[in-house]
Design a protein around this motif. Structure first.
Motif, PDB file in Angstrom:
ATOM      1  N   VAL A  52       8.127  -2.830  -0.880  1.00 32.84           N
ATOM      2  CA  VAL A  52       7.911  -1.417  -0.550  1.00 32.84           C
ATOM      3  C   VAL A  52       6.432  -1.166  -0.280  1.00 32.84           C
ATOM      4  O   VAL A  52       6.071  -0.438   0.650  1.00 32.84           O
ATOM      5  CB  VAL A  52       8.426  -0.515  -1.695  1.00 32.84           C
ATOM      6  N   TYR A  53       5.584  -1.764  -1.084  1.00 32.50           N
ATOM      7  CA  TYR A  53       4.138  -1.685  -0.863  1.00 32.50           C
ATOM      8  C   TYR A  53       3.796  -2.210   0.534  1.00 32.50           C
ATOM      9  O   TYR A  53       3.018  -1.606   1.272  1.00 32.50           O
ATOM     10  CB  TYR A  53       3.422  -2.503  -1.939  1.00 32.50           C
ATOM     11  N   ALA A  56       4.681   0.209   3.296  1.00 33.16           N
ATOM     12  CA  ALA A  56       3.677   1.262   3.383  1.00 33.16           C
ATOM     13  C   ALA A  56       2.410   0.758   4.074  1.00 33.16           C
ATOM     14  O   ALA A  56       1.817   1.463   4.907  1.00 33.16           O
ATOM     15  CB  ALA A  56       3.339   1.773   1.978  1.00 33.16           C
ATOM     16  N   GLY A  87      -2.467   7.487  -5.100  1.00 35.38           N
ATOM     17  CA  GLY A  87      -1.495   6.446  -5.399  1.00 35.38           C
ATOM     18  C   GLY A  87      -1.849   5.659  -6.645  1.00 35.38           C
ATOM     19  O   GLY A  87      -0.979   5.336  -7.466  1.00 35.38           O
ATOM     20  N   ALA A 102      11.056   3.704 -10.845  1.00 33.26           N
ATOM     21  CA  ALA A 102      11.247   4.878 -10.005  1.00 33.26           C
ATOM     22  C   ALA A 102       9.931   5.600  -9.733  1.00 33.26           C
ATOM     23  O   ALA A 102       9.757   6.229  -8.685  1.00 33.26           O
ATOM     24  CB  ALA A 102      12.247   5.839 -10.657  1.00 33.26           C
ATOM     25  N   VAL A 103       9.000   5.522 -10.676  1.00 33.27           N
ATOM     26  CA  VAL A 103       7.679   6.125 -10.495  1.00 33.27           C
ATOM     27  C   VAL A 103       6.738   5.159  -9.783  1.00 33.27           C
ATOM     28  O   VAL A 103       5.945   5.546  -8.919  1.00 33.27           O
ATOM     29  CB  VAL A 103       7.081   6.539 -11.857  1.00 33.27           C
ATOM     30  N   LEU A 105       7.339   2.762  -7.601  1.00 32.01           N
ATOM     31  CA  LEU A 105       7.611   2.530  -6.175  1.00 32.01           C
ATOM     32  C   LEU A 105       6.884   3.520  -5.266  1.00 32.01           C
ATOM     33  O   LEU A 105       6.137   3.096  -4.373  1.00 32.01           O
ATOM     34  CB  LEU A 105       9.115   2.547  -5.908  1.00 32.01           C
ATOM     35  N   PRO A 106       7.066   4.853  -5.443  1.00 31.34           N
ATOM     36  CA  PRO A 106       6.402   5.770  -4.508  1.00 31.34           C
ATOM     37  C   PRO A 106       4.888   5.768  -4.630  1.00 31.34           C
ATOM     38  O   PRO A 106       4.177   5.865  -3.607  1.00 31.34           O
ATOM     39  CB  PRO A 106       6.990   7.143  -4.877  1.00 31.34           C
ATOM     40  N   PHE A 107       4.365   5.658  -5.858  1.00 31.41           N
ATOM     41  CA  PHE A 107       2.915   5.711  -6.006  1.00 31.41           C
ATOM     42  C   PHE A 107       2.240   4.416  -5.549  1.00 31.41           C
ATOM     43  O   PHE A 107       1.140   4.448  -4.987  1.00 31.41           O
ATOM     44  CB  PHE A 107       2.540   6.031  -7.458  1.00 31.41           C
ATOM     45  N   TYR A 108       2.899   3.274  -5.759  1.00 32.07           N
ATOM     46  CA  TYR A 108       2.322   2.021  -5.251  1.00 32.07           C
ATOM     47  C   TYR A 108       2.384   2.002  -3.723  1.00 32.07           C
ATOM     48  O   TYR A 108       1.490   1.460  -3.063  1.00 32.07           O
ATOM     49  CB  TYR A 108       3.060   0.820  -5.841  1.00 32.07           C
ATOM     50  N   ALA A 109       3.428   2.624  -3.172  1.00 30.78           N
ATOM     51  CA  ALA A 109       3.514   2.751  -1.718  1.00 30.78           C
ATOM     52  C   ALA A 109       2.377   3.626  -1.191  1.00 30.78           C
ATOM     53  O   ALA A 109       1.766   3.307  -0.158  1.00 30.78           O
ATOM     54  CB  ALA A 109       4.868   3.336  -1.325  1.00 30.78           C
ATOM     55  N   LEU A 110       2.073   4.724  -1.888  1.00 29.99           N
ATOM     56  CA  LEU A 110       0.979   5.595  -1.469  1.00 29.99           C
ATOM     57  C   LEU A 110      -0.354   4.861  -1.552  1.00 29.99           C
ATOM     58  O   LEU A 110      -1.210   5.001  -0.669  1.00 29.99           O
ATOM     59  CB  LEU A 110       0.947   6.851  -2.350  1.00 29.99           C
TER      60      LEU A 110
END
Length: 416
Positions: A52-53, A56, A87, A102-103, A105-110
Motif C-alpha cells: 500500500v505504501y 502511494a 502521515g 487499519a490505522v 495503512l492510511p497513514f503510512y500511505a500518506l
C-alpha cells in the motif's frame, strides 16, 4: 569547482537538503518489515503495508511531474513535506504502538505520498536547470544524495540509535532530519526554474501525464524504470529473513545493506560520467540490466555455499550497489524522449520509480512463501534481463528521425 565535478552550483543547497530529508525518510527502510513480524504481525500483513505504501509512492511520483509543470518545484516540495509529516504523526503515534493495521495503512500511505513529491520534484528541477552536456553527472549527483540519505545514512543512523532508544523513538527522531532537509532544499536553495517551463493547470495539461504513454519510447521507458528499482525495494522485504537462516543478525543485515548503498552512491557518480562519455543506453543495458541479473543469482547462492561469512556476503551484496547505478543515465535520457513535454515525461519516469516500491514487495509477498528467496530472486533477475532487451529501443525523436531518413535512403538505393 562545483560545475567541474558535474554538481550544479545553483542547486547546491537543494542537493544537501535532499540528502538530509532522505535520511529522515530512510530510517526504517531496512528494518520495518522484520521488526513488525517480530512483534507479531504476519509476513503477509507486513507485505500488504509495504505494498500500500508503494502504491502511494507510485501515485505521488507520477503526480510530481504534473505538479512541478503547473506550480513549480518549490511548491510541489512543500506539499510533499506536509503529507510526509501528517502521515508520520499518524503512523507512529496512532498505529505502530498497538500494531493497528487499519490505522497504519492510511497513514503510512500518506507518508508514502510525501517523499516522492519532495524528492522527484527536485529531480525534475535538476533537468530544468542543468546543462545538457553535464546532465548525466547532475542526475548522478541527485541519486548520490538520494541514496546517501535513504539507504546509507538512514540505516546507519538506525543501527546506532535502535540499541539505545528503540525502534519507535528512532522513528520519532527522524522528523528532525526531515524538517532540516526541507528547509535547506526549499528555502535556502534560491535557484528558479525558467517561467516558460511552468504552465497553467488545465485538464489537458494534467492528462499529458497519461496520454504521453501513447509514445512507444515512453511506455518502454516506464517498464525499464519500474524494473530498475525492484531489487532495491524488494530485497529489504525478505533478505533479512532469508539470511537469518544462515546465522546473520538484524544488525549485520543493517550494516551490510548500508554498505551496499555506500558503494552505490559513489557508483552513481561514476556511471553518471560513464553515461555522458560512452552512451546512456549502453550503460543502462549492460551494467544495469545484464549485470544486475547476474548479481541477483550470486546473492542467492552465496550463503548456500559459504554459510555465515559476513565479509564475503557484504562484498557480494555490494555488487548490487554497482549494478543499480547503471540505471542512473535513464534520468537524463527520459526527458529527451519527449522534449516538448519534459514534465509529463518525467512524471512517467517518476511513476516507474514509484511502481518499483509497489511491485517489489508485492512480488515478494506473492512468491516468498511458495518459492522461497531463490524463486523471488530469479524472478527479479528475469525482469532485469527484460530491461536490457528493451533499452536499445529508448530513442529520442531526433534519433528516430535519423533512423527513418537512413531507412528511406536504403529503400531508394534498393529501388534503383
Amino acid at each position: 569547482m562545483w560545475n567541474k565535478i558535474g554538481l550544479p552550483r545553483n542547486l547546491l543547497w537543494g542537493y544537501i537538503g535532499l540528502a538530509i530529508f532522505m535520511l529522515g525518510d530512510g530510517v526504517e527502510q531496512a528494518w520495518i518489515s522484520p521488526y513488525l513480524v517480530e512483534r507479531g504481525m504476519s509476513i503477509e500483513n507486513a507485505s500488504l503495508l509495504l505494498t500500500v505504501y508503494g502504491i502511494a509512492v507510485a501515485v505521488s511520483a507520477w503526480l510530481s511531474g504534473i505538479f512541478v509543470q503547473t506550480m513549480g518545484p518549490r511548491k510541489a516540495m512543500v506539499y510533499g513535506l506536509i503529507a510526509f509529516i501528517i502521515g508520520s504523526l499518524g503512523f507512529i503515534g496512532l498505529g505502530v504502538y498497538e500494531l493497528n493495521l487499519a490505522v497504519m495503512l492510511p497513514f503510512y500511505a500518506l507518508r508514502g505520498l510525501g517523499y516522492p513529491l519532495f524528492a522527484y520534484s527536485f529531480l525534475i528541477w535538476i533537468n530544468y536547470s542543468s546543462p545538457l552536456e553535464r546532465r548525466g553527472a547532475a542526475v548522478g549527483w541527485f541519486w548520490f544524495m538520494f541514496s546517501l540519505g535513504l539507504s546509507v545514512l538512514g540505516p546507519f543512523y538506525s543501527s546506532l540509535t535502535i540499541p539505545v532508544i528503540g525502534h519507535v523513538n528512532t522513528l520519532w527522531s527522524s522528523l528532525i532530519f526531515v524538517f532540516v532537509g526541507a528547509f535547506l532544499a526549499i528555502y535556502t536553495n534560491k535557484d528558479k526554474v525558467p517561467s516558460n517551463e511552468i504552465h497553467p493547470f488545465t485538464l489537458s495539461e494534467f492528462m499529458k501525464g497519461v496520454t504521453i504513454l501513447k509514445q512507444k519510447e515512453i511506455s518502454l521507458g516506464l517498464i525499464v524504470k519500474t524494473i530498475n528499482g525492484l531489487a532495491q525495494y524488494g530485497l529489504a522485504v525478505f533478505m533479512p529473513i532469508y539470511l537469518m537462516g544462515f546465522g546473520y543478525s538484524t544488525t549485520e543485515w543493517l550494516q551490510m545493506w548500508s554498505t551496499v548503498f555506500t558503494v552505490a552512491i559513489f557508483a552513481n557518480l561514476f556511471f553518471g560520467y560513464v553515461g555522458d562519455r560512452f552512451g546512456w543506453r549502453n550503460t543502462i543495458q549492460w551494467v544495469g540490466g545484464v549485470g544486475y541479473a547476474i548479481v541477483l543469482v550470486m546473492i542467492y547462492f552465496t550463503p548456500q555455499v559459504i554459510g555465515h561469512n559476513y565479509l564475503v556476503m557484504t562484498i557480494v551484496l555490494s555488487l548490487c550497489g554497482i549494478t543499480m547505478a547503471g540505471f542512473v543515465p535513464l534520468s537524463a535520457l527520459f526527458p529527451l524522449l519527449s522534449p516538448e513535454n519534459k514534465g509529463a515525461a518525467m512524471s512517467i519516469l517518476n511513476l516507474g520509480a514509484g511502481l518499483s516500491t509497489f511491485l517489489a514487495p508485492a512480488i515478494a509477498g506473492l512468491f516468498f512463501s511458495s518459492l522461497g528467496a531463490g524463486g523471488v530472486l530469479f524472478i527479479y533477475a528475469g525482469f532485469y534481463i527484460l530491461s536490457a532487451i528493451l533499452t536499445p529501443f529508448l530513442k529520442t525523436p531526433d534519433e528516430l528521425q535519423k533512423d527513418n531518413q537512413k531507412s528511406l535512403r536504403m529503400d531508394n538505393v534498393r529501388a534503383k
